[in-house]
Design a protein around this motif. Structure first.
Motif, mmCIF file in Angstrom:
data_model
loop_
_atom_site.group_PDB
_atom_site.id
_atom_site.type_symbol
_atom_site.label_atom_id
_atom_site.label_comp_id
_atom_site.label_asym_id
_atom_site.label_seq_id
_atom_site.Cartn_x
_atom_site.Cartn_y
_atom_site.Cartn_z
ATOM 1 N N VAL A 1 -0.416 21.496 3.581
ATOM 2 C CA VAL A 1 -0.074 22.913 3.620
ATOM 3 C C VAL A 1 0.865 23.122 4.803
ATOM 4 O O VAL A 1 0.486 22.892 5.948
ATOM 5 N N GLY A 2 2.095 23.523 4.527
ATOM 6 C CA GLY A 2 3.047 23.779 5.607
ATOM 7 C C GLY A 2 2.766 25.108 6.291
ATOM 8 O O GLY A 2 2.417 26.089 5.634
ATOM 9 N N GLU A 3 2.895 25.117 7.599
ATOM 10 C CA GLU A 3 2.713 26.347 8.367
ATOM 11 C C GLU A 3 3.998 26.628 9.138
ATOM 12 O O GLU A 3 4.403 25.825 9.984
ATOM 13 N N GLY A 4 4.640 27.743 8.856
ATOM 14 C CA GLY A 4 5.770 28.167 9.676
ATOM 15 C C GLY A 4 5.219 28.773 10.959
ATOM 16 O O GLY A 4 4.545 29.795 10.922
ATOM 17 N N TYR A 5 5.474 28.102 12.094
ATOM 18 C CA TYR A 5 4.856 28.470 13.367
ATOM 19 C C TYR A 5 5.853 29.147 14.292
ATOM 20 O O TYR A 5 7.012 28.731 14.378
ATOM 21 N N VAL A 6 5.392 30.138 15.018
ATOM 22 C CA VAL A 6 6.131 30.623 16.174
ATOM 23 C C VAL A 6 5.176 30.556 17.356
ATOM 24 O O VAL A 6 4.066 31.104 17.288
ATOM 25 N N ILE A 7 5.568 29.848 18.399
ATOM 26 C CA ILE A 7 4.702 29.657 19.560
ATOM 27 C C ILE A 7 5.216 30.536 20.698
ATOM 28 O O ILE A 7 6.353 30.403 21.137
ATOM 29 N N ALA B 1 5.416 23.587 11.217
ATOM 30 C CA ALA B 1 6.864 23.461 11.445
ATOM 31 C C ALA B 1 7.215 24.601 12.395
ATOM 32 O O ALA B 1 7.037 25.773 12.059
ATOM 33 N N VAL B 2 7.698 24.232 13.586
ATOM 34 C CA VAL B 2 7.829 25.226 14.652
ATOM 35 C C VAL B 2 9.247 25.798 14.684
ATOM 36 O O VAL B 2 10.199 25.112 15.060
ATOM 37 N N TYR B 3 9.376 27.061 14.285
ATOM 38 C CA TYR B 3 10.703 27.687 14.220
ATOM 39 C C TYR B 3 11.402 27.681 15.565
ATOM 40 O O TYR B 3 12.593 27.409 15.650
ATOM 41 N N ASN B 4 10.690 28.045 16.609
ATOM 42 C CA ASN B 4 11.343 28.117 17.912
ATOM 43 C C ASN B 4 11.144 26.846 18.742
ATOM 44 O O ASN B 4 11.350 26.844 19.942
#
Lengths: 253, 253
Positions: A142-148, A87-90
């Protein structure tokens, strides 16, 4: 069954669309493998990569990180230990919330139609088993909080990322992950470039239960050490696994 | 310290901007109180409501559900047991992700500036204590995955909700909450109108660890029973608490 992350400090990201090294022995020093990529990935090459790794190292945990339901099948879900979903925060709203709600709506209500809809995960798997699959799939996700953080990367373009985060914002997203969204993983992704320690250090100070992963441009043990010393639980090493086994081995902590 | 929800089936939502009944004895049958509202709420009237309830029923769990940092102070955080913060699935990006990341960025990095920024929570509290407050505040925050189903409500307009969810989508959001986002609460909000059991039943079949709350238009024990029988863990009763004590008492299960 949550994964025990103690003792996991080196993760290898394997792109199933690329050639795997003939001898997988170099994976003997890594602690976890993530199978996933954006170009040319299919459920067939995903399964092949997962199975080759699992048959050589049965105890090595393997995640599949699919970009679309076309990467997933009954067999990949059965073969991999977990399905990791970013799940991409930005990124755009689509990539943080919409597609996930749509996906879970589909698997909950129209399992037969999930196949081939382009939703992020598990089409054929659900279609072939119907509702009883839902509990199983839910346990594996498994959810991953992503910042790219690399705007030129494929990962950024497929996730609608148009701005990177400052270290303060990385810290905020980390704290939000720890305290509000319950993702077990917070992932700082520099995708192909080395981002240094600043973001990692900013995030690490707020993460306790959440696992902190850093990926991007790691090509040496010195960089691995730097990132781990800054507070990451593990580094994720990708490219050099495929094209430079010597260098890959040098990234082990 | 997560709340034990067993035994909680009736929740009262108290609007601190409205008159509280002179005799709070009618709260004797409710199991939890949420203090929050959108119009005319201040940190002073929030604190007053929390303290009046706590002094009469010291064992009754009290949530504060602030709409902005202007509703929160050191004293409200100390007095309430939890801070519940909605993330609105069918709202705009701002209300599901942006404002939360911004908020956690602020509390992590510029605690002094959080006051009065309009961010959802805890301005003065953070400003007065600095970084040591972060751990405390994080422990008190309870995320609520919200679906707002009444487009004419104030709740919808402040959250950027422009479309309601179908029961299938409600189920999808519930499953996403349970399996992906880790919010401990899933909240179906009909805000002032009675929505019936369809959404509740759709959501309930996928919720195991997640608490299911339904709020909106409940004015009788029959409706409370209906909603609980459909699978909600608890009903949330608001309006009639303030203006019709007899009716309020009739909503108790």
């Amino acid at each position: 069954m949550p994964l025990d992350w103690s003792g996991i400090s080196h993760v290898t990201k394997v792109d199933p669309a690329e050639q795997l090294p003939r001898d997988l022995a170099i994976l003997g020093g890594t602690d976890l493998v993530i199978v996933g990529g954006s170009d040319g990935v299919t459920r067939e090459n995903s399964l092949d990569a997962i199975e080759r790794i699992k048959s050589r190292f049965p105890e090595l945990p393997v995640f599949q990180e699919p970009y679309s339901s076309g990467h997933v099948s009954t067999e990949t879900v059965d073969s991999a230990d977990y399905l990791s979903v970013p799940a991409v925060y930005n990124g755009d709203r689509e990539n943080f919330v919409t597609k996930h709600v749509e996906f879970f709506t589909e698997i909950g209500n129209r399992p037969d139609e999930v196949v081939g809809t382009g939703l992020p995960v598990v089409g054929e798997f659900i279609a072939s088993r119907g509702r009883e699959a839902i509990a199983e799939i839910s346990e594996k996700i498994v959810g991953e909080g992503y910042v790219i953080q690399n705007l030129d990367s494929k990962a950024a373009s497929v996730s609608g990322v148009e701005t990177t985060y400052s270290p303060d914002e990385v810290a905020g997203a980390a704290l939000a992950t720890e305290s509000f969204y319950g993702f077990p993983i917070f992932y700082i992704e520099y995708s192909g470039t080395y981002g240094g320690t600043e973001d990692v250090a900013a995030a690490a100070k707020y993460l306790d239960e959440t696992v902190l992963l850093y990926g991007g441009g790691i090509t040496s043990q010195r960089q691995t050490r730097e990132i781990l010393d800054a507070g990451a639980d593990a580094v994720v090493v990708g490219d050099c696994f495929h094209d430079d086994p010597e260098r890959f081995l040098d990234t082990l902590p």
